[in-house]
Design a protein around this motif. Structure first.
Motif, PDB file in Angstrom:
ATOM      1  N   VAL A 114       0.845  -1.154   0.096  1.00  0.00           N
ATOM      2  CA  VAL A 114       0.089   0.125  -0.092  1.00  0.00           C
ATOM      3  C   VAL A 114       0.721   1.072   0.015  1.00  0.00           C
ATOM      4  O   VAL A 114       0.629   2.041  -0.678  1.00  0.00           O
ATOM      5  N   ARG A 115       1.782   1.132   0.564  1.00  0.00           N
ATOM      6  CA  ARG A 115       2.857   2.425   0.792  1.00  0.00           C
ATOM      7  C   ARG A 115       3.361   2.781  -0.245  1.00  0.00           C
ATOM      8  O   ARG A 115       3.401   3.887  -0.831  1.00  0.00           O
ATOM      9  N   ALA A 116       3.905   1.864  -1.139  1.00  0.00           N
ATOM     10  CA  ALA A 116       4.561   1.739  -2.356  1.00  0.00           C
ATOM     11  C   ALA A 116       3.547   2.251  -3.412  1.00  0.00           C
ATOM     12  O   ALA A 116       3.765   3.305  -4.353  1.00  0.00           O
ATOM     13  N   LEU A 117       2.382   1.787  -3.658  1.00  0.00           N
ATOM     14  CA  LEU A 117       1.369   2.075  -4.372  1.00  0.00           C
ATOM     15  C   LEU A 117       1.041   3.576  -4.298  1.00  0.00           C
ATOM     16  O   LEU A 117       0.713   4.260  -5.399  1.00  0.00           O
ATOM     17  N   THR A 118       0.714   3.716  -3.015  1.00  0.00           N
ATOM     18  CA  THR A 118       0.494   5.372  -2.820  1.00  0.00           C
ATOM     19  C   THR A 118       1.367   6.259  -3.530  1.00  0.00           C
ATOM     20  O   THR A 118       1.074   7.302  -3.865  1.00  0.00           O
ATOM     21  N   ALA A 119       2.570   6.008  -3.007  1.00  0.00           N
ATOM     22  CA  ALA A 119       3.744   6.816  -3.340  1.00  0.00           C
ATOM     23  C   ALA A 119       4.016   6.814  -4.960  1.00  0.00           C
ATOM     24  O   ALA A 119       4.182   8.004  -5.465  1.00  0.00           O
ATOM     25  N   ALA A 120       3.871   5.858  -5.539  1.00  0.00           N
ATOM     26  CA  ALA A 120       3.835   5.782  -7.043  1.00  0.00           C
ATOM     27  C   ALA A 120       2.873   6.433  -7.775  1.00  0.00           C
ATOM     28  O   ALA A 120       2.942   7.403  -8.638  1.00  0.00           O
ATOM     29  N   ARG A 121       1.579   6.460  -7.256  1.00  0.00           N
ATOM     30  CA  ARG A 121       0.350   7.101  -7.861  1.00  0.00           C
ATOM     31  C   ARG A 121       0.709   8.456  -7.414  1.00  0.00           C
ATOM     32  O   ARG A 121       0.375   9.135  -8.563  1.00  0.00           O
ATOM     33  N   GLN A 122       1.048   8.844  -6.398  1.00  0.00           N
ATOM     34  CA  GLN A 122       1.198  10.383  -6.237  1.00  0.00           C
ATOM     35  C   GLN A 122       2.218  11.040  -7.009  1.00  0.00           C
ATOM     36  O   GLN A 122       2.069  11.980  -7.594  1.00  0.00           O
ATOM     37  N   LYS A 123       3.371  10.318  -7.288  1.00  0.00           N
ATOM     38  CA  LYS A 123       4.332  10.896  -8.156  1.00  0.00           C
ATOM     39  C   LYS A 123       4.005  10.953  -9.408  1.00  0.00           C
ATOM     40  O   LYS A 123       4.375  11.717 -10.242  1.00  0.00           O
ATOM     41  N   ILE A 124       3.459   9.495 -10.002  1.00  0.00           N
ATOM     42  CA  ILE A 124       2.887   9.931 -11.420  1.00  0.00           C
ATOM     43  C   ILE A 124       1.779  10.808 -11.457  1.00  0.00           C
ATOM     44  O   ILE A 124       2.055  11.683 -12.651  1.00  0.00           O
ATOM     45  N   ASN A 125       0.841  11.134 -10.682  1.00  0.00           N
ATOM     46  CA  ASN A 125       0.067  12.170 -11.080  1.00  0.00           C
ATOM     47  C   ASN A 125       0.479  13.341 -10.975  1.00  0.00           C
ATOM     48  O   ASN A 125       0.268  14.296 -11.646  1.00  0.00           O
ATOM     49  N   GLU A 126       1.429  13.766  -9.991  1.00  0.00           N
ATOM     50  CA  GLU A 126       2.171  14.928  -9.627  1.00  0.00           C
ATOM     51  C   GLU A 126       2.933  15.343 -11.050  1.00  0.00           C
ATOM     52  O   GLU A 126       3.065  16.554 -11.450  1.00  0.00           O
ATOM     53  N   GLU A 127       3.737  14.426 -11.718  1.00  0.00           N
ATOM     54  CA  GLU A 127       4.559  14.738 -12.840  1.00  0.00           C
ATOM     55  C   GLU A 127       3.575  14.978 -14.060  1.00  0.00           C
ATOM     56  O   GLU A 127       3.836  16.035 -14.837  1.00  0.00           O
ATOM     57  N   PHE A 128       2.642  14.374 -14.265  1.00  0.00           N
ATOM     58  CA  PHE A 128       1.670  14.589 -15.297  1.00  0.00           C
ATOM     59  C   PHE A 128       0.935  15.953 -14.953  1.00  0.00           C
ATOM     60  O   PHE A 128       0.469  16.857 -16.004  1.00  0.00           O
ATOM     61  N   ARG A 129       0.479  16.273 -13.739  1.00  0.00           N
ATOM     62  CA  ARG A 129      -0.295  17.440 -13.452  1.00  0.00           C
ATOM     63  C   ARG A 129       1.027  18.641 -13.686  1.00  0.00           C
ATOM     64  O   ARG A 129       0.239  19.618 -14.056  1.00  0.00           O
ATOM     65  N   LYS A 130       1.910  18.577 -13.453  1.00  0.00           N
ATOM     66  CA  LYS A 130       2.946  19.480 -13.381  1.00  0.00           C
ATOM     67  C   LYS A 130       3.155  20.013 -14.882  1.00  0.00           C
ATOM     68  O   LYS A 130       3.263  21.208 -15.163  1.00  0.00           O
ATOM     69  N   ASN A 131       3.036  19.175 -15.800  1.00  0.00           N
ATOM     70  CA  ASN A 131       3.066  19.395 -17.250  1.00  0.00           C
ATOM     71  C   ASN A 131       2.042  19.292 -18.125  1.00  0.00           C
ATOM     72  O   ASN A 131       1.816  19.436 -19.364  1.00  0.00           O
ATOM     73  N   LYS A 132       0.702  19.600 -17.580  1.00  0.00           N
ATOM     74  CA  LYS A 132      -0.353  19.598 -18.168  1.00  0.00           C
ATOM     75  C   LYS A 132      -0.762  20.677 -19.055  1.00  0.00           C
ATOM     76  O   LYS A 132      -1.541  20.636 -19.934  1.00  0.00           O
TER      77      LYS A 132
END
Length: 103
Positions: A26-44
């Motif tokens: 759960v911890r790694a899943l959450t961290a990876a989800r947040q990082k993926i979403n953050e990177e895509f949001r940053k460049n939207k």
């Protein structure tokens, strides 16, 4: 419009790979989800086709690296970890022969 579809495809592929790679963590899943979403949001707001294509290629490379090289380890005892490789990471084991004449 074509770039948008490519972005969505690679976004979905990254999340699918994240779920496969970090299964039951759960911890790694959450961290990876947040990082993926953050990177895509940053460049939207990016509009340059060239930069968008570079980022799509980078995201595809990241997805491949995650899928092919990350092996999950699970603590089972104090100072003991069991590795859980996925099926696509298992290769046929060919024994190494020092002397090729023995074949």
């Amino acid at each position: 419009m074509e770039s948008r579809l490519k972005v969505l495809r690679v976004f979905k592929a990254l999340h699918k790979t994240r779920v496969d790679v970090f299964k039951d963590d759960v911890r790694a899943l959450t961290a990876a989800r947040q990082k993926i979403n953050e990177e895509f949001r940053k460049n939207k707001e990016e509009t340059s086709e060239e930069k968008i294509n570079q980022m799509i290629n980078m995201a595809s490379d990241v997805e491949i690296v995650l899928r092919k090289t990350v092996i999950q380890g699970v603590h089972v005892e104090d100072r003991k970890i069991v590795l859980r490789p996925r099926e696509d990471q298992l290769l046929e084991n060919t024994p190494y022969l020092d002397d090729q004449k023995k074949t």
